[in-house]
Design a protein around this motif. Structure first.
Motif, mmCIF file in Angstrom:
data_model
loop_
_atom_site.group_PDB
_atom_site.id
_atom_site.type_symbol
_atom_site.label_atom_id
_atom_site.label_comp_id
_atom_site.label_asym_id
_atom_site.label_seq_id
_atom_site.Cartn_x
_atom_site.Cartn_y
_atom_site.Cartn_z
ATOM 1 N N PHE A 313 8.714 2.039 -3.101
ATOM 2 C CA PHE A 313 8.471 0.922 -4.021
ATOM 3 C C PHE A 313 9.029 -0.383 -3.462
ATOM 4 O O PHE A 313 8.400 -1.449 -3.577
ATOM 5 C CB PHE A 313 9.095 1.234 -5.386
ATOM 6 N N GLN A 314 10.191 -0.334 -2.814
ATOM 7 C CA GLN A 314 10.762 -1.532 -2.221
ATOM 8 C C GLN A 314 9.884 -2.063 -1.088
ATOM 9 O O GLN A 314 9.704 -3.285 -0.950
ATOM 10 C CB GLN A 314 12.181 -1.244 -1.701
ATOM 11 N N LYS A 315 9.326 -1.156 -0.270
ATOM 12 C CA LYS A 315 8.428 -1.575 0.796
ATOM 13 C C LYS A 315 7.153 -2.186 0.220
ATOM 14 O O LYS A 315 6.637 -3.185 0.733
ATOM 15 C CB LYS A 315 8.063 -0.391 1.693
ATOM 16 N N ILE A 316 6.646 -1.588 -0.818
ATOM 17 C CA ILE A 316 5.438 -2.113 -1.467
ATOM 18 C C ILE A 316 5.665 -3.550 -1.911
ATOM 19 O O ILE A 316 4.830 -4.430 -1.678
ATOM 20 C CB ILE A 316 5.046 -1.214 -2.662
ATOM 21 N N LYS A 317 6.803 -3.792 -2.528
ATOM 22 C CA LYS A 317 7.103 -5.153 -2.986
ATOM 23 C C LYS A 317 7.240 -6.116 -1.806
ATOM 24 O O LYS A 317 6.809 -7.268 -1.879
ATOM 25 C CB LYS A 317 8.371 -5.145 -3.842
ATOM 26 N N GLN A 318 7.839 -5.653 -0.713
ATOM 27 C CA GLN A 318 7.973 -6.483 0.485
ATOM 28 C C GLN A 318 6.601 -6.864 1.033
ATOM 29 O O GLN A 318 6.348 -8.027 1.384
ATOM 30 C CB GLN A 318 8.757 -5.728 1.551
ATOM 31 N N TYR A 319 5.697 -5.891 1.095
ATOM 32 C CA TYR A 319 4.377 -6.139 1.668
ATOM 33 C C TYR A 319 3.522 -7.038 0.777
ATOM 34 O O TYR A 319 2.607 -7.712 1.274
ATOM 35 C CB TYR A 319 3.650 -4.820 1.905
ATOM 36 N N LEU A 320 3.770 -7.023 -0.511
ATOM 37 C CA LEU A 320 2.994 -7.850 -1.439
ATOM 38 C C LEU A 320 3.558 -9.260 -1.575
ATOM 39 O O LEU A 320 3.053 -10.047 -2.376
ATOM 40 C CB LEU A 320 2.912 -7.177 -2.811
ATOM 41 N N ASP A 321 4.568 -9.588 -0.784
ATOM 42 C CA ASP A 321 5.048 -10.967 -0.735
ATOM 43 C C ASP A 321 3.944 -11.834 -0.119
ATOM 44 O O ASP A 321 3.396 -11.505 0.938
ATOM 45 C CB ASP A 321 6.317 -11.039 0.120
ATOM 46 N N ILE A 322 3.615 -12.921 -0.758
ATOM 47 C CA ILE A 322 2.472 -13.738 -0.346
ATOM 48 C C ILE A 322 2.636 -14.262 1.081
ATOM 49 O O ILE A 322 1.670 -14.304 1.853
ATOM 50 C CB ILE A 322 2.232 -14.889 -1.356
ATOM 51 N N ASP A 323 3.837 -14.649 1.472
ATOM 52 C CA ASP A 323 4.065 -15.160 2.819
ATOM 53 C C ASP A 323 3.926 -14.056 3.871
ATOM 54 O O ASP A 323 3.419 -14.294 4.972
ATOM 55 C CB ASP A 323 5.442 -15.821 2.920
ATOM 56 N N PHE A 324 4.386 -12.865 3.531
ATOM 57 C CA PHE A 324 4.240 -11.727 4.442
ATOM 58 C C PHE A 324 2.767 -11.451 4.703
ATOM 59 O O PHE A 324 2.342 -11.271 5.863
ATOM 60 C CB PHE A 324 4.909 -10.485 3.844
ATOM 61 N N MET A 325 1.950 -11.438 3.662
ATOM 62 C CA MET A 325 0.531 -11.135 3.814
ATOM 63 C C MET A 325 -0.191 -12.241 4.589
ATOM 64 O O MET A 325 -1.029 -11.959 5.456
ATOM 65 C CB MET A 325 -0.109 -10.917 2.445
ATOM 66 N N LYS A 326 0.127 -13.490 4.304
ATOM 67 C CA LYS A 326 -0.514 -14.592 5.022
ATOM 68 C C LYS A 326 -0.157 -14.574 6.502
ATOM 69 O O LYS A 326 -0.999 -14.865 7.365
ATOM 70 C CB LYS A 326 -0.115 -15.923 4.393
ATOM 71 N N ASN A 327 1.074 -14.209 6.817
ATOM 72 C CA ASN A 327 1.488 -14.139 8.220
ATOM 73 C C ASN A 327 0.734 -13.029 8.957
ATOM 74 O O ASN A 327 0.345 -13.201 10.121
ATOM 75 C CB ASN A 327 2.996 -13.908 8.313
ATOM 76 N N LEU A 328 0.521 -11.899 8.281
ATOM 77 C CA LEU A 328 -0.235 -10.815 8.891
ATOM 78 C C LEU A 328 -1.636 -11.271 9.278
ATOM 79 O O LEU A 328 -2.172 -10.891 10.324
ATOM 80 C CB LEU A 328 -0.375 -9.646 7.903
ATOM 81 N N LEU A 329 -2.217 -12.098 8.424
ATOM 82 C CA LEU A 329 -3.621 -12.465 8.568
ATOM 83 C C LEU A 329 -3.822 -13.869 9.111
ATOM 84 O O LEU A 329 -4.897 -14.450 8.963
ATOM 85 C CB LEU A 329 -4.310 -12.310 7.204
ATOM 86 N N LYS A 330 -2.816 -14.393 9.774
ATOM 87 C CA LYS A 330 -2.860 -15.790 10.216
ATOM 88 C C LYS A 330 -3.961 -16.061 11.236
ATOM 89 O O LYS A 330 -4.387 -17.203 11.409
ATOM 90 C CB LYS A 330 -1.512 -16.208 10.790
ATOM 91 N N ASP A 331 -4.434 -15.021 11.906
ATOM 92 C CA ASP A 331 -5.483 -15.216 12.906
ATOM 93 C C ASP A 331 -6.886 -15.154 12.318
ATOM 94 O O ASP A 331 -7.872 -15.244 13.058
ATOM 95 C CB ASP A 331 -5.377 -14.142 14.002
ATOM 96 N N TYR A 332 -6.974 -15.004 11.002
ATOM 97 C CA TYR A 332 -8.280 -14.833 10.372
ATOM 98 C C TYR A 332 -8.587 -15.981 9.427
ATOM 99 O O TYR A 332 -8.712 -15.815 8.214
ATOM 100 C CB TYR A 332 -8.353 -13.476 9.674
ATOM 101 N N MET A 333 -8.674 -17.170 9.995
ATOM 102 C CA MET A 333 -9.138 -18.379 9.317
ATOM 103 C C MET A 333 -8.444 -18.642 7.986
ATOM 104 O O MET A 333 -7.237 -18.725 7.917
ATOM 105 C CB MET A 333 -10.662 -18.322 9.148
ATOM 106 N N PHE A 334 -9.234 -18.728 6.911
ATOM 107 C CA PHE A 334 -8.721 -19.213 5.636
ATOM 108 C C PHE A 334 -7.575 -18.366 5.077
ATOM 109 O O PHE A 334 -6.816 -18.815 4.236
ATOM 110 C CB PHE A 334 -9.844 -19.250 4.593
ATOM 111 N N LEU A 335 -7.436 -17.114 5.530
ATOM 112 C CA LEU A 335 -6.463 -16.206 4.923
ATOM 113 C C LEU A 335 -5.024 -16.675 5.117
ATOM 114 O O LEU A 335 -4.126 -16.239 4.425
ATOM 115 C CB LEU A 335 -6.630 -14.796 5.499
ATOM 116 N N SER A 336 -4.804 -17.566 6.053
ATOM 117 C CA SER A 336 -3.437 -18.080 6.258
ATOM 118 C C SER A 336 -3.171 -19.318 5.449
ATOM 119 O O SER A 336 -2.061 -19.833 5.449
ATOM 120 C CB SER A 336 -3.229 -18.379 7.747
ATOM 121 N N GLN A 337 -4.193 -19.847 4.774
ATOM 122 C CA GLN A 337 -4.039 -21.110 4.039
ATOM 123 C C GLN A 337 -3.302 -20.906 2.727
ATOM 124 O O GLN A 337 -3.364 -19.843 2.141
ATOM 125 C CB GLN A 337 -5.423 -21.719 3.795
#
Length: 337
Positions: A313-337
């Motif tokens: 559950f703690q990992k799930i919450k970490q992964y659902l952090d908006i900045d964490f997700m945007k950083n993962l997808l920073k190479d895919y155009m609008f997803l980092s905005q």
């Protein structure tokens, strides 16, 4: 806890049934808890000579009516690879337990350590991915359209999450944009259709599903394998959403290249453009990982959930952090905005 109710029940079950046609087991044996996942609970059965894993299935990520038989048959198909557990016994009647159960080989070893075991992991993958799928009788789920399948899976897992009043509007907006992007770009799966390479994928390749032994190493936990492109397993294995899950580790570019080279050695140096395959599929792997986290987060809000792993559950919450997700997808155009 649910697991605590099983130990005596497993003892009684094994004493009442003659399993000698399947496994040698002395009457003087012990049962102890081993580990649990989100959809299964595992115990060790030990008679001082033999050790087995007694696996209790509590749900199906694949939404199968007979999850435990799917897993048992998969293990039988994988057995000659030499890098998966041997399955010995199945009871899918649910007459004694309310769940399907199977018994399989207990394997000695430790979890995979990314900083020193990448070559061993590559060898395991190449041995499993070398199995000729045309010679397998087990009815594996086959995924031809892996990007489309991830979009449909994501929509299914996010359906209730996007409707829930408990979810922050920023997270809802992120996932809606992600789904739209994935839908608009799913034509990249044409590459996998036109350059078909089908293997057996485990689909749950985190470090704790590897057993690194002194002589041989293994990949375990085959509850939801599919036949599809090998990029499914390799993209997931290399992704931060996997390496951070149990080990808080990120694989760097040099390590990744060494892994790909070791993997290709299992195919006599022919890599079939595996790097490109992994790159194309990776954002869809992230859609699977993050939408599953969203679905699981919502499940954890239910106080009656049968299996509750607070580390998970703690990992799930970490992964659902908006900045964490945007950083993962920073190479895919609008997803980092």
């Amino acid at each position: 806890m649910l697991r605590d109710t099983f130990i005596d029940k497993i003892k009684n079950y094994l004493l009442e049934r003659d399993l000698h046609p399947y496994i040698p087991l002395k009457k003087d044996f012990q049962v102890e808890f081993l580990a649990q996942g989100e959809y299964n609970i595992n115990f060790i059965v030990d008679d001082s000579i033999h050790r087995y894993v007694f696996r209790v299935n509590t749900g199906s990520q694949l939404e199968l009516a007979n999850q435990i038989k799917y897993e048992f048959d998969a293990l039988k198909s994988l057995e000659h690879s030499g890098v998966t557990p041997k399955a010995f016994y199945i009871d899918d009647t649910k007459e004694y337990f309310d769940y399907g159960i199977l018994m399989m080989e207990y394997l000695e070893g430790r979890p995979l350590a990314y900083h020193k075991d990448l070559k061993k992991a590559a060898e395991i993958f190449s041995r499993i991915h070398s199995i000729d799928t045309k010679e397998i009788s087990h009815g594996f789920i086959i995924e031809e359209k892996i990007c489309t399948d991830r979009v449909e899976e994501g929509r299914r897992w996010l359906k209730d999450y996007l409707k829930s009043p408990m979810v922050d509007i920023k997270l809802k907006n992120f996932f809606e944009k992600f789904l739209d992007w994935a839908e608009q770009n799913k034509d990249r799966e044409k590459y996998f259709i036109e350059n078909k390479w089908h293997v057996i994928n485990n689909t749950e390749v985190n470090s704790h599903n590897f057993i690194i032994g002194k002589k041989q190493s293994y990949l375990i936990d085959w509850e939801k394998p599919v036949i599809s492109d090998p990029c499914q397993d390799l993209a997931q294995f290399l992704a931060p959403t996997t390496t951070l899950w149990k080990a808080d580790y990120r694989i760097d570019s040099d390590e990744k290249e060494m892994f790909f080279q070791s993997y290709a050695e299992g195919f006599h140096g022919k890599d079939n453009h595996i790097r490109e395959r992994v790159h194309l599929y990776t954002p869809y792997l992230y859609l699977r990982a993050l939408s599953w986290c969203a679905h699981a987060w919502l499940e954890y809000q239910n106080p009656h959930k049968e299996i509750r792993n607070m580390d998970t559950f703690q990992k799930i919450k970490q992964y659902l952090d908006i900045d964490f997700m945007k950083n993962l997808l920073k190479d895919y155009m609008f997803l980092s905005q």
